[in-house]
Design a protein around this motif. Structure first.
Motif, mmCIF file in Angstrom:
data_model
loop_
_atom_site.group_PDB
_atom_site.id
_atom_site.type_symbol
_atom_site.label_atom_id
_atom_site.label_comp_id
_atom_site.label_asym_id
_atom_site.label_seq_id
_atom_site.Cartn_x
_atom_site.Cartn_y
_atom_site.Cartn_z
ATOM 1 N N LEU A 1 51.693 86.486 16.563
ATOM 2 C CA LEU A 1 53.131 86.397 16.778
ATOM 3 C C LEU A 1 53.589 87.179 18.004
ATOM 4 O O LEU A 1 54.438 86.714 18.769
ATOM 5 N N VAL A 2 53.047 88.383 18.201
ATOM 6 C CA VAL A 2 53.512 89.225 19.297
ATOM 7 C C VAL A 2 53.224 88.586 20.655
ATOM 8 O O VAL A 2 54.147 88.436 21.471
ATOM 9 N N PRO A 3 51.974 88.191 20.974
ATOM 10 C CA PRO A 3 51.753 87.542 22.277
ATOM 11 C C PRO A 3 52.499 86.224 22.413
ATOM 12 O O PRO A 3 52.959 85.868 23.506
ATOM 13 N N TYR A 4 52.639 85.497 21.315
ATOM 14 C CA TYR A 4 53.359 84.224 21.376
ATOM 15 C C TYR A 4 54.837 84.450 21.703
ATOM 16 O O TYR A 4 55.420 83.753 22.541
ATOM 17 N N ARG A 5 55.433 85.440 21.073
ATOM 18 C CA ARG A 5 56.843 85.729 21.333
ATOM 19 C C ARG A 5 57.048 86.270 22.744
ATOM 20 O O ARG A 5 58.070 85.985 23.386
ATOM 21 N N LEU A 6 56.106 87.047 23.219
ATOM 22 C CA LEU A 6 56.210 87.518 24.597
ATOM 23 C C LEU A 6 56.199 86.345 25.573
ATOM 24 O O LEU A 6 56.958 86.314 26.548
ATOM 25 N N THR A 7 55.331 85.360 25.307
ATOM 26 C CA THR A 7 55.291 84.171 26.151
ATOM 27 C C THR A 7 56.613 83.426 26.105
ATOM 28 O O THR A 7 57.128 82.969 27.136
ATOM 29 N N LEU A 8 57.196 83.317 24.912
ATOM 30 C CA LEU A 8 58.476 82.634 24.776
ATOM 31 C C LEU A 8 59.593 83.370 25.501
ATOM 32 O O LEU A 8 60.489 82.740 26.077
ATOM 33 N N VAL A 9 59.562 84.690 25.467
ATOM 34 C CA VAL A 9 60.599 85.463 26.159
ATOM 35 C C VAL A 9 60.546 85.182 27.653
ATOM 36 O O VAL A 9 61.591 85.001 28.306
ATOM 37 N N PHE A 10 59.347 85.118 28.203
ATOM 38 C CA PHE A 10 59.223 84.868 29.642
ATOM 39 C C PHE A 10 59.632 83.443 30.000
ATOM 40 O O PHE A 10 60.317 83.223 31.008
ATOM 41 N N THR A 11 59.220 82.463 29.197
ATOM 42 C CA THR A 11 59.563 81.072 29.510
ATOM 43 C C THR A 11 60.975 80.713 29.075
ATOM 44 O O THR A 11 61.627 79.864 29.706
ATOM 45 N N GLY A 12 61.453 81.337 27.998
ATOM 46 C CA GLY A 12 62.757 80.977 27.453
ATOM 47 C C GLY A 12 63.898 81.855 27.930
ATOM 48 O O GLY A 12 65.065 81.476 27.762
ATOM 49 N N PHE A 13 63.585 83.006 28.544
ATOM 50 C CA PHE A 13 64.662 83.868 29.034
ATOM 51 C C PHE A 13 64.478 84.290 30.487
ATOM 52 O O PHE A 13 65.386 84.116 31.305
ATOM 53 N N ILE A 14 63.308 84.849 30.833
ATOM 54 C CA ILE A 14 63.117 85.360 32.194
ATOM 55 C C ILE A 14 63.256 84.249 33.220
ATOM 56 O O ILE A 14 63.984 84.386 34.223
ATOM 57 N N MET A 15 62.578 83.127 33.001
ATOM 58 C CA MET A 15 62.672 82.012 33.951
ATOM 59 C C MET A 15 64.095 81.465 34.065
ATOM 60 O O MET A 15 64.620 81.290 35.173
ATOM 61 N N PRO A 16 64.787 81.183 32.941
ATOM 62 C CA PRO A 16 66.185 80.725 33.068
ATOM 63 C C PRO A 16 67.083 81.742 33.760
ATOM 64 O O PRO A 16 67.960 81.356 34.545
#
Length: 371
Positions: free
Chosen positions: A248-263
């Protein structure tokens, strides 16, 4: 829209009943257990589940975690932020955001002049509505001393809807910003684009990310009984060291970067480019620039704190197992809900300042044309 508006009286009745519910601090368990006390991270605890397959086939089975009472989980679940600040923020956001987002759906149908405008703002309004509605049960949860009484399935759904719609909202706002950038800075390219297929693909990508965000939350257990505290938490305490939750932790980190940092980076770039090019024009675009800047500032203030704290929290979990930022992250999440209730007003404000299909000339000093 009528169906959405009809939800409001029922929601208000539910929220009124919240204050009549009392927290049961004497809940105990009779089953024998041999727990290992672990520092909660996310918060984290130690579990006694049979296996991951059994967990998926029996989501209603009661499970327990034990935590160290000296860790932040105890202070957070009983503290003023969890029991008052967070739920009151959710209530305020829902009372304003649910009717306003329902109204904006009708507003778009009547006022929008292009399919791409309807699709993007419809996506945003729908995502905001789902995000606000998903907070209704969490209002009761926090008022009830972080004690979840609605079962495992509803906990998974509420958690999944929250993460999915936060990322969906951020991605949609980034798409709106990118579209405005193309219309202002690259108008000739923007005119050549096949806008209907592009809007359809944009919608597909945004909701694909939504699905990617909710899948892990739906497939792992989210609610656990904390024996020492006499409560059942929803998502706040998870056994992240076990096989079922370890990814869960690495998966959520990936989502934060693709779902928040990039936007967020897209919004920064698009806003700066739009403001610069409009500033070079001989026409007076100051009202549009002010509104665009206001929209960007509100987006940054609402999403940036939770995004930064989310990343910092999971990085500290991976590096040294420190979970002390989780409580601050949960408080910052309230700002995301406020953005969901502000979006309809910002949408109408932009529509009054400039039509959504404005075409701009990219050459500095060239008079601007309104089609």
């Amino acid at each position: 829209m009528v169906n959405m508006v009809n939800l409001v009286p029922g929601l208000l009745i539910c929220l009124t009943a919240v204050q009549a519910l009392q927290h049961d601090e004497n809940r105990t368990r009779t089953e024998n257990k041999d727990p290992t006390v672990a520092a909660p991270k996310t918060f984290r605890g130690s579990s006694h589940e049979q296996n991951h397959t059994y967990q998926l086939l029996n989501p209603s089975t009661n499970h327990e975690l034990e935590v160290n009472l000296e860790d932040p989980v105890a202070a957070f679940t009983k503290g003023i932020f969890s029991t008052w600040v967070i739920p009151l923020s959710y209530i305020l956001a829902m009372l304003v955001g649910i009717p306003s987002n329902a109204y904006i759906l009708a507003f778009l149908r009547l006022r929008a002049k292009s399919f791409t405008t309807i699709v993007l703002y419809l996506n945003l309004a729908l995502s905001d509505l789902l995000l606000l509605l998903s907070q209704a049960l969490r209002v009761h949860y926090h008022f009830n001393g972080s004690n979840w009484i609605f079962g495992e399935i509803s906990c998974r759904l509420v958690t999944a809807l929250f993460y999915g719609n936060v990322y969906c909202s951020a991605q949609t706002i980034a798409c709106i910003s990118l579209r405005r950038y193309l219309a202002v800075v690259r108008p000739f390219l923007y005119r050549r684009l096949a806008k209907t297929p592009l809007a359809a693909w944009t919608c597909f990508v945004v909701w694909f990310l939504f699905v990617a965000a909710i899948v892990p939350e739906l497939t792992v257990r989210q609610s656990y009984h904390i024996a020492q505290l006499g409560i059942t938490t929803c998502h706040d305490v998870l056994p992240l060291e076990e096989d079922s939750h370890s990814l869960l932790v690495p998966y959520r980190l990936t989502l934060v970067f693709t779902g928040f940092i990039m936007p967020f980076l897209i919004c920064v770039f698009a806003h700066a480019a739009v403001v610069y090019h409009l500033g070079q024009s001989r026409c007076d675009w100051k009202p549009f620039i002010r509104v665009s800047t206001l929209v960007f500032i509100i987006f940054a203030m609402c999403f940036l704190p939770s995004g930064i704290l989310h990343i910092a929290h999971y990085l500290r979990l991976l590096l040294n197992g420190d979970d002390r930022l989780y409580g601050y992250y949960r408080v910052a999440v309230c700002l995301c809900s406020f953005h969901s209730c502000l979006d309809p007003f910002l949408c109408m404000l932009i529509s009054k300042t400039a039509a959504s299909d404005l075409q701009f000339m990219s050459l500095p000093g060239t008079p601007q044309r309104r089609p």
